[in-house]
Design a protein around this motif. Structure first.
Motif, PDB file in Angstrom:
ATOM      1  N   ALA A 150       0.828  -1.206   0.000  1.00 27.81           N
ATOM      2  CA  ALA A 150       0.000   0.000   0.000  1.00 27.81           C
ATOM      3  C   ALA A 150       0.858   1.250   0.000  1.00 27.81           C
ATOM      4  O   ALA A 150       0.570   2.235  -0.694  1.00 27.81           O
ATOM      5  CB  ALA A 150      -0.928  -0.012   1.209  1.00 27.81           C
ATOM      6  N   SER A 151       1.958   1.234   0.774  1.00 22.15           N
ATOM      7  CA  SER A 151       2.842   2.386   0.841  1.00 22.15           C
ATOM      8  C   SER A 151       3.544   2.630  -0.495  1.00 22.15           C
ATOM      9  O   SER A 151       3.699   3.782  -0.936  1.00 22.15           O
ATOM     10  CB  SER A 151       3.870   2.188   1.949  1.00 22.15           C
ATOM     11  OG  SER A 151       4.693   3.324   2.089  1.00 22.15           O
ATOM     12  N   ALA A 152       3.966   1.557  -1.159  1.00 23.16           N
ATOM     13  CA  ALA A 152       4.600   1.689  -2.470  1.00 23.16           C
ATOM     14  C   ALA A 152       3.615   2.252  -3.493  1.00 23.16           C
ATOM     15  O   ALA A 152       3.975   3.086  -4.335  1.00 23.16           O
ATOM     16  CB  ALA A 152       5.131   0.336  -2.930  1.00 23.16           C
ATOM     17  N   ALA A 153       2.351   1.818  -3.421  1.00 22.30           N
ATOM     18  CA  ALA A 153       1.330   2.336  -4.333  1.00 22.30           C
ATOM     19  C   ALA A 153       1.089   3.819  -4.076  1.00 22.30           C
ATOM     20  O   ALA A 153       0.924   4.610  -5.014  1.00 22.30           O
ATOM     21  CB  ALA A 153       0.032   1.544  -4.162  1.00 22.30           C
ATOM     22  N   ASP A 154       1.094   4.211  -2.811  1.00 23.86           N
ATOM     23  CA  ASP A 154       0.928   5.613  -2.439  1.00 23.86           C
ATOM     24  C   ASP A 154       2.049   6.456  -3.052  1.00 23.86           C
ATOM     25  O   ASP A 154       1.809   7.518  -3.647  1.00 23.86           O
ATOM     26  CB  ASP A 154       0.931   5.726  -0.915  1.00 23.86           C
ATOM     27  CG  ASP A 154       0.724   7.147  -0.415  1.00 23.86           C
ATOM     28  OD1 ASP A 154       0.228   7.994  -1.179  1.00 23.86           O
ATOM     29  OD2 ASP A 154       1.059   7.411   0.754  1.00 23.86           O
ATOM     30  N   ALA A 155       3.270   5.980  -2.925  1.00 19.36           N
ATOM     31  CA  ALA A 155       4.418   6.716  -3.471  1.00 19.36           C
ATOM     32  C   ALA A 155       4.335   6.822  -4.994  1.00 19.36           C
ATOM     33  O   ALA A 155       4.647   7.872  -5.576  1.00 19.36           O
ATOM     34  CB  ALA A 155       5.715   6.026  -3.057  1.00 19.36           C
ATOM     35  N   ALA A 156       3.890   5.755  -5.647  1.00 16.68           N
ATOM     36  CA  ALA A 156       3.785   5.766  -7.106  1.00 16.68           C
ATOM     37  C   ALA A 156       2.730   6.760  -7.576  1.00 16.68           C
ATOM     38  O   ALA A 156       2.926   7.482  -8.562  1.00 16.68           O
ATOM     39  CB  ALA A 156       3.454   4.363  -7.610  1.00 16.68           C
ATOM     40  N   LEU A 157       1.628   6.830  -6.864  1.00 18.45           N
ATOM     41  CA  LEU A 157       0.577   7.778  -7.237  1.00 18.45           C
ATOM     42  C   LEU A 157       1.045   9.221  -7.056  1.00 18.45           C
ATOM     43  O   LEU A 157       0.771  10.087  -7.878  1.00 18.45           O
ATOM     44  CB  LEU A 157      -0.681   7.524  -6.394  1.00 18.45           C
ATOM     45  CG  LEU A 157      -1.550   6.355  -6.820  1.00 18.45           C
ATOM     46  CD1 LEU A 157      -2.610   6.071  -5.756  1.00 18.45           C
ATOM     47  CD2 LEU A 157      -2.214   6.634  -8.156  1.00 18.45           C
ATOM     48  N   ARG A 158       1.760   9.485  -5.967  1.00 17.52           N
ATOM     49  CA  ARG A 158       2.246  10.836  -5.717  1.00 17.52           C
ATOM     50  C   ARG A 158       3.307  11.249  -6.732  1.00 17.52           C
ATOM     51  O   ARG A 158       3.424  12.427  -7.077  1.00 17.52           O
ATOM     52  CB  ARG A 158       2.780  10.945  -4.289  1.00 17.52           C
ATOM     53  CG  ARG A 158       1.663  11.016  -3.255  1.00 17.52           C
ATOM     54  CD  ARG A 158       2.153  11.294  -1.850  1.00 17.52           C
ATOM     55  NE  ARG A 158       2.720  10.111  -1.223  1.00 17.52           N
ATOM     56  CZ  ARG A 158       3.991   9.905  -0.984  1.00 17.52           C
ATOM     57  NH1 ARG A 158       4.877  10.826  -1.352  1.00 17.52           N
ATOM     58  NH2 ARG A 158       4.413   8.809  -0.393  1.00 17.52           N
ATOM     59  N   ALA A 159       4.061  10.272  -7.221  1.00  5.64           N
ATOM     60  CA  ALA A 159       5.087  10.570  -8.224  1.00  5.64           C
ATOM     61  C   ALA A 159       4.477  10.903  -9.576  1.00  5.64           C
ATOM     62  O   ALA A 159       5.037  11.677 -10.356  1.00  5.64           O
ATOM     63  CB  ALA A 159       6.045   9.385  -8.361  1.00  5.64           C
ATOM     64  N   GLY A 160       3.307  10.330  -9.865  1.00  2.81           N
ATOM     65  CA  GLY A 160       2.609  10.619 -11.112  1.00  2.81           C
ATOM     66  C   GLY A 160       3.188   9.861 -12.291  1.00  2.81           C
ATOM     67  O   GLY A 160       4.134   9.073 -12.165  1.00  2.81           O
ATOM     68  N   GLY A 161       2.598  10.087 -13.450  1.00  2.00           N
ATOM     69  CA  GLY A 161       3.092   9.469 -14.674  1.00  2.00           C
ATOM     70  C   GLY A 161       2.616   8.053 -14.905  1.00  2.00           C
ATOM     71  O   GLY A 161       3.111   7.379 -15.823  1.00  2.00           O
TER      72      GLY A 161
END
Length: 289
Positions: A150-161
Motif C-alpha cells: 500500500a505504501s509503495a502504491a501511495d508513493a507511485a501515485l504521488r510521483a505521477g506518470g
C-alpha cells in the motif's frame, strides 16, 4: 427499475430501501454505484433511504456533456429527484465526494433541506486533506501485512506518470488505508466488481470548477441547515481534517469522530453510526404513530 429524467433529459436511476421518513442518500467515489452504501448500517430499519445513482455512475446514463458531471451541476439532479418524488423538504445523507454535491444542493436550494448528514466528507469546495495527518495515519499501519504494498502504491501515485491501468491498480492496493480493520473478507464484502467507475475522465470532471466561486465558503456559512459531520478516526484515505473544516463552516453543526472506523464508518461501527444519525434526524420530527 425506477429512473427519472433530469433537467437535460439524462435518465438517472434511484432505488429505495426501508420504510419511514424519506432520506436522500448520495454516494461518493466520485462515480461509485450507490449500492455500496447498503442500508447504511441498518438505518433503513426506520427510514426510507432513497439512494441516488449519480450521472455517469451506477445504473444512471452517461451524459453527452461531461461538464454536467461536476458536483456543482449534480446538485441540479438532486433537486430534480426531489421534485419527481413530490417531496417538499428532505433530509440528505451523503458520503465522501458526494458530500460536495450535498453541500452545493443545500446552499443552492435553501429551504429544501431539513437536515444534512455528511459522512467522511472530502472538504468544503474540493478535496482538502491534511498531508501531515494522512502521512501519520498511514505510517501508524506499518506493522500491517499489507502496508509495504500500500505504501509503495501511495508513493507511485504521488510521483505521477502512471498509465490508467497502473493508477487503478495502485488505488486498489491503497484501499486498506481506508479501514480501521482490514481483511480479505472485508474486500469481498465491500468491493463489488463493476461498482467503481471505469470512465477515465469522470474524476476530473466531477471536481472541475470546484473552487471557481469566490463566495462559496461564505454561502456555506450563511446556511441555516443543521449539519451532522461524521469522520472515522482511522480514515487513511482522507483523514479527519476535512470533516473538521466542514463542521467549522456551518453555524449549526456537530462533529462526531468514530473511534474504530475508517472511511466507511457505517460498515465498521454500524450500531454507533445508526444511533448518531437516527438521533440527529429525529430532532424536530413528530413521533411515528
Amino acid at each position: 427499475m425506477p429512473f427519472y429524467p433530469s433537467y437535460d433529459g439524462t435518465r438517472l436511476h434511484f432505488d429505495e430501501v426501508g420504510d419511514g421518513p424519506p432520506v436522500l442518500a448520495l454516494p461518493g467515489g466520485p462515480g461509485t454505484d450507490v449500492r455500496y452504501l447498503g442500508d447504511l448500517g441498518g438505518l433503513a430499519a426506520g427510514r426510507r433511504l432513497i439512494r441516488m445513482d449519480a450521472r455517469a455512475a451506477g445504473r444512471s446514463e452517461v451524459p453527452g456533456d461531461h461538464a454536467t458531471v461536476s458536483f456543482v451541476e449534480q446538485a441540479r439532479d438532486v433537486e430534480e429527484l426531489r421534485r419527481f418524488l413530490g417531496l417538499t423538504r428532505v433530509d440528505v445523507i451523503a458520503h465522501s465526494a458526494g458530500t460536495l454535491t450535498a453541500q452545493e444542493y443545500a446552499v443552492a436550494h435553501p429551504g429544501r433541506v431539513r437536515r444534512m448528514v455528511l459522512v467522511t466528507p472530502v472538504g468544503r469546495a474540493a478535496r482538502e486533506p491534511d498531508a501531515a495527518e494522512l502521512a501519520a495515519l498511514r505510517a501508524s499501519r506499518a506493522e500491517e501485512p499489507w502496508y509495504q504494498a500500500a505504501s509503495a502504491a501511495d508513493a507511485a501515485l504521488r510521483a505521477g506518470g502512471l498509465s490508467r491501468e497502473a493508477e487503478v491498480m495502485a488505488r486498489a492496493r491503497m484501499v486498506p488505508f481506508s479501514w480501521h480493520r482490514w481483511s480479505a473478507e472485508r474486500r469481498r464484502a465491500e468491493y463489488v466488481p463493476g461498482h467503481a467507475t471505469s470512465l477515465p475522465w469522470l474524476r476530473e470532471a466531477f471536481y472541475d470548477g470546484s473552487s471557481t466561486e469566490p463566495d462559496r465558503l461564505a454561502r456555506l456559512a450563511a446556511s441555516r441547515v443543521p449539519v451532522l459531520v461524521i469522520a472515522g478516526a482511522s480514515d487513511g484515505l482522507i483523514g479527519t481534517a476535512p470533516a473538521r473544516l466542514v463542521a467549522a463552516a456551518y453555524p449549526d453543526s456537530r462533529l462526531e469522530v468514530m473511534p474504530e472506523a475508517g472511511h466507511r464508518p457505517w460498515a465498521e461501527q454500524p450500531d454507533l453510526f445508526r444511533t448518531l444519525v437516527d438521533d440527529f434526524l429525529s430532532a424536530g420530527q413528530p413521533p411515528r404513530v
